[in-house]
Design an enzyme around this catalytic site. Structure first.
Site, PDB file in Angstrom:
ATOM      1  N   GLU A  29       0.873  -1.178   0.000  1.00 52.17           N
ATOM      2  CA  GLU A  29       0.000   0.000   0.000  1.00 52.17           C
ATOM      3  C   GLU A  29       0.905   1.221   0.000  1.00 52.17           C
ATOM      4  O   GLU A  29       1.966   1.208   0.636  1.00 52.17           O
ATOM      5  CB  GLU A  29      -0.869  -0.018   1.267  1.00 52.17           C
ATOM      6  CG  GLU A  29      -1.717   1.223   1.413  1.00 52.17           C
ATOM      7  CD  GLU A  29      -2.701   1.134   2.580  1.00 52.17           C
ATOM      8  OE1 GLU A  29      -2.415   0.402   3.545  1.00 52.17           O
ATOM      9  OE2 GLU A  29      -3.741   1.807   2.521  1.00 52.17           O
ATOM     10  N   CYS A 215      -6.591   0.897   3.477  1.00 56.13           N
ATOM     11  CA  CYS A 215      -7.460   2.064   3.449  1.00 56.13           C
ATOM     12  C   CYS A 215      -7.407   2.763   2.088  1.00 56.13           C
ATOM     13  O   CYS A 215      -8.391   3.347   1.649  1.00 56.13           O
ATOM     14  CB  CYS A 215      -7.046   3.032   4.550  1.00 56.13           C
ATOM     15  SG  CYS A 215      -7.303   2.345   6.193  1.00 56.13           S
ATOM     16  N   ASN A 338     -12.337  -3.406   2.527  1.00 53.56           N
ATOM     17  CA  ASN A 338     -11.210  -3.444   3.458  1.00 53.56           C
ATOM     18  C   ASN A 338     -11.648  -2.942   4.823  1.00 53.56           C
ATOM     19  O   ASN A 338     -11.954  -1.749   4.955  1.00 53.56           O
ATOM     20  CB  ASN A 338     -10.067  -2.563   2.949  1.00 53.56           C
ATOM     21  CG  ASN A 338      -8.948  -2.443   3.966  1.00 53.56           C
ATOM     22  OD1 ASN A 338      -8.249  -3.418   4.226  1.00 53.56           O
ATOM     23  ND2 ASN A 338      -8.784  -1.273   4.571  1.00 53.56           N
ATOM     24  N   GLU A 339     -11.727  -3.830   5.768  1.00 55.04           N
ATOM     25  CA  GLU A 339     -12.024  -3.446   7.161  1.00 55.04           C
ATOM     26  C   GLU A 339     -13.316  -2.647   7.274  1.00 55.04           C
ATOM     27  O   GLU A 339     -13.501  -1.885   8.226  1.00 55.04           O
ATOM     28  CB  GLU A 339     -10.885  -2.619   7.763  1.00 55.04           C
ATOM     29  CG  GLU A 339      -9.551  -3.312   7.812  1.00 55.04           C
ATOM     30  CD  GLU A 339      -8.500  -2.539   8.583  1.00 55.04           C
ATOM     31  OE1 GLU A 339      -8.757  -1.390   8.975  1.00 55.04           O
ATOM     32  OE2 GLU A 339      -7.409  -3.097   8.783  1.00 55.04           O
TER      33      GLU A 339
HETATM   34  O1  AHR Z   1      -1.567  -1.469   7.068  1.00 50.49           O
HETATM   35  C1  AHR Z   1      -1.970  -0.181   7.401  1.00 50.49           C
HETATM   36  C2  AHR Z   1      -3.472   0.007   7.473  1.00 50.49           C
HETATM   37  O2  AHR Z   1      -3.980  -0.756   8.508  1.00 50.49           O
HETATM   38  C3  AHR Z   1      -4.270  -0.438   6.288  1.00 50.49           C
HETATM   39  O3  AHR Z   1      -4.386   0.527   5.314  1.00 50.49           O
HETATM   40  C4  AHR Z   1      -5.616  -0.715   6.860  1.00 50.49           C
HETATM   41  O4  AHR Z   1      -6.297  -1.735   6.178  1.00 50.49           O
HETATM   42  C5  AHR Z   1      -5.327  -1.069   8.299  1.00 50.49           C
HETATM   43  O5  AHR Z   1      -6.113  -0.379   9.154  1.00 50.49           O
END
Ligand code: AHR
Length: 756
Positions: A29, A215, A338-339
């Site tokens: 990321e 994120c 994602n989450e």
């Molecule tokens: O790995 C860092 C962040 O942690 C990622 O973007 C997110 O998915 C998680 O909260």
């Protein structure tokens, strides 16, 4: 040092269960300058002049650029190189501007760089001189007329770290945009990836790579969602966006480069697309794509699959071929969300997208999501939703302290049949040996649960020293160095030696370690982001004097307690600041009650062990600590039970997790070597100050046999820190096959082979 203790590792016969073949992979990321300023080989920062205050307060189109020779420097947006690249620089000579790169531009003597930029001259041709200090330079004549792309090669005459200087030595006017300086590869072409970081990733032999987030995949707000189609094609035409980690996304590593990275590392891609909603951390909460936009969004997702896998006869397969890749990228997985907070909007949008993928691409394994933690509201709701929908796989995340990992090595043995698991983000907090060994123990647990866990990736992967938003990380780097953490070596040891058949292991001579409540301790108050007065303090029935804490974060001690039987009541009034306050109870291990944590939006109880904290209960949404309004807090510790009342409301009521820690652990797999013989891969963790010597007994012995042993050891548990290389690296030796040395605080992999 005490004598080593003897233990036994009994490796049973293969029971027909195979190891998950793609278990170890990576998650990339653009966080901590992982891509821009990191893996992206580009050396010019803000070469498009597209940085703005939307990326970070105080940034603008000239961020990272400075005038050098006073002259006319003007920003313009009329008739740009592309509507997605609206800003450019007009230079009227004599004038010079310099670009800082990321902490300078590092070069080594003899190294070739490919320079490119778009430019147009007004009137007569204009000669530019482009240089990296006095380390490398070239001249380019810019023609009048429309925008043209110019290219040149610069060769460094010495090692050094400089700045890129663009100069018009005499008179003349030039419009300049999309300035790029990349190291040249062996074929003279500009490199896409920074070679030393690429090597570090290749050394992890990833089975898969998840991208672009995290994120970042679903963005802060709907206009910040990562849309793959805006990241392909010529770099200067890509849509650039604010990066929710507080910087800028050039998208120079977009979807094609991502697929190329997968090819370069031998990994299978796991792209993650937003589940039709933006990030749950968006101020005001997650928003969903409107009904009028959903069909187009779903089509984008289907098009991504066609782009990756379709034949060149399909529209998006043809686009891939046009971009230099006639062969498909072999996409088999797709992350969806994602989450995310499991809201009705999420459920609706997710279902529509997953249904469409199932209908049109039943061959794709869709991976659902289950919140930011290994437990809690969104974890439960995400799993219930995935089970109800029959989702193939669920992505679980957790950043915990080392103790938690040692306590949870068997986590997946208890999972009910249903969706399989991708542990998409995990890390033991801190970059110490202690954390790396806790991860190793957990990974042994993952490896021995192949019926449940199919994929796993540590997070975050990369962090540039001085530019990190998140620690711990796996690989730190500077402009010139790669600094792998101890966790990196653990990952490399798992990925580097993989068996294909799982063997049961019985460990003899060692027991899991009990986790106890702290025996003694005290109460401490802090308020890092606020001035807070505390009054009406009653600790274990004794009235105490009022105290004040300040934003310096210095703790104020209230007195000793028995951490297994204590009651504290106080009234806190914030006088100034934005944050809340923290009540800490205990000694070496302690609890922290945060009232107004996470931007003053929640309450949470943390537990700290060995100086590293963990969310123990919460965070739970809350209105926050107001200024000038008293907040009454009561904390009651009774054995393992913790209760916290805020203004009379019982917000936290739970039992501390006292399950024992598996600090000494072993796992075993086997494989068939090229010559048809069997090889065993034994892994063992000794997260303990006592050395151990393990007798290895194989149910189907290889005789005579020898072991190649890789050992990560030699540093104390608290050695290692963020932004530095691990204090120890793996050491490879040859040893007898029936005995394994496990030094204090070590992780060992032994490959046992028959001597031919
Ligand atoms: O790995 C860092 C962040 O942690 C990622 O973007 C997110 O998915 C998680 O909260």
């Amino acid at each position: 040092m005490s004598a080593p203790e003897r233990i036994t590792i009994d490796v049973g016969a293969h029971q027909g269960v195979d190891v998950a073949p793609e278990l170890w992979g990576l998650f990339i990321e653009d966080l901590n300058d992982a891509l821009d300023g990191g893996l992206n080989a580009e050396r010019v920062r803000n070469g498009d002049f597209e940085f703005s205050a939307a990326d970070r307060d105080g940034w603008d189109a000239l961020t990272a650029w400075h005038p050098d020779v006073a002259g006319q420097v003007e920003f313009r947006t009329d008739d740009p190189i592309h509507p997605n690249n609206a800003h450019y620089l007009r230079l009227t000579g004599p004038v010079a501007v310099v670009n800082d790169g990321w902490d300078g531009i590092a070069v080594t003597g003899g190294q070739a760089f490919r320079l490119s930029f778009f430019a147009r001259a007004a009137g007569e041709p204009v000669r530019l001189v482009v240089a990296v200090d006095d380390l490398a330079s070239t001249g380019v004549t810019v023609r009048p007329g429309g925008w043209h792309r110019y290219e040149a090669t610069l060769v460094a005459v010495a090692d050094g770290q400089g700045r890129l200087r663009v100069e018009i030595p005499e008179s003349g006017t030039v419009d300049l945009d999309h300035v790029s300086l990349r190291p040249a590869g062996p074929d003279g072409e500009p490199l896409t990836f920074r070679p030393d970081l690429l090597e570090a990733l290749k050394d992890l032999a990833p089975s898969f790579i998840r991208f672009p987030g995290g994120c970042l995949a679903h963005g802060l707000g709907l206009d910040n969602v990562y849309h793959w189609k805006t990241t392909i094609g010529p770099r200067h035409e890509r849509v650039q966006l604010p990066n929710l980690w507080g910087y800028h996304q050039s998208r120079q590593i977009g979807y094609v480069e991502y697929f190329e990275l997968c090819q370069a590392t031998g990994a299978t891609p796991i792209p993650v697309v937003a589940a039709g909603v933006c990030c749950q951390n968006t101020p005001g909460g997650p928003q969903a794509i409107g009904d009028d936009g959903m069909n187009a969004y779903i089509q984008d997702v289907l098009d991504l699959i066609e782009f990756a896998n379709g034949s060149p006869d399909t529209p998006w397969g043809a686009r891939r071929a046009e971009l230099g890749h006639p062969e498909p990228f072999d996409l088999r997985y797709l992350g969806l969300g994602n989450e995310d907070e499991i809201t009705d909007d999420f459920r609706d949008r997710y279902a529509r997208i997953e249904d469409a993928v199932r209908e049109h691409h039943p061959e794709i394994c869709v991976i659902g999501t289950s919140g930011p933690q290994f437990f809690g509201r969104d974890y439960e709701a995400g799993w219930a939703f995935a089970r109800a929908r029959g989702t193939a796989m669920v992505d679980e995340h957790g950043y915990r302290n080392p103790r938690w990992f040692h306590q949870n090595v068997d986590r997946y043995l208890a999972y009910e049949p249903g969706p399989q698991v991708y542990v998409g983000e995990y890390a033991a907090r801190s970059n110490t040996i202690r954390s790396a060994l806790a991860e190793a123990a957990y990974m042994i647990g993952l490896e021995r649960s192949p019926g449940v866990v199919r994929l796993a990736s540590y997070a975050p992967l990369l962090a540039r020293v001085g530019h990190a938003q998140w620690t711990p990380d796996l690989i730190y780097f500077t402009a010139t160095e790669v600094l792998p953490s101890a966790s990196y070596h653990v990952q490399a040891m798992f990925a580097g030696e993989r068996g294909s058949r799982l063997h049961p292991v019985t460990l003899g001579g060692v027991e899991p370690e009990p986790v106890t409540l702290p025996k003694t301790g005290s109460v401490r108050l802090t308020s890092r982001g606020a001035d807070v007065d505390y009054a009406d303090i009653v600790l274990d029935g004794v009235v105490r004097q009022g105290v004040r804490t300040g934003p310096g974060g210095e703790p104020v001690e209230l007195g000793d307690i028995d951490p297994a039987a204590a009651t504290l009541e106080l009234t806190a009034t914030r006088r100034a600041g934005d944050e809340g306050f923290v009540v800490e109870l205990g000694g070496e291990s302690y609890l922290q009650v945060h009232v107004g944590s996470w931007q003053n939006r929640s309450t949470v109880v943390l537990r700290g062990d060995d100086g590293i904290t963990n969310d123990d209960h919460g965070p739970l949404h809350w209105h926050g600590v107001p200024t000038g309004v008293p907040v009454r807090v009561k904390v009651r510790l009774a054995g393992a039970r913790v209760r916290v009342w805020v203004d009379g409301e019982l917000r936290h009521d739970y039992e501390q997790d006292l399950r024992p820690e598996h600090r000494v652990l072993a796992g075993a797999t086997s494989r068939t070597a090229a010559d048809g013989s069997t090889e065993y891969v034994i892994r063992a963790v000794n997260a303990h100050p006592t050395a151990r010597v393990a007798s290895i007994r194989l149910a189907e012995p290889l005789e005579p046999a020898v072991a190649t042993v890789t050992t990560l050891a030699g540093a104390g548990p608290d050695e290692g820190r963020p932004f530095a290389a691990s204090p120890v690296t793996p050491v490879v030796t040859t040893a007898a096959a029936d005995t394994l040395d496990l030094p204090p605080w070590s992780f060992v992999t032994a490959v046992i082979r028959r001597i031919p």
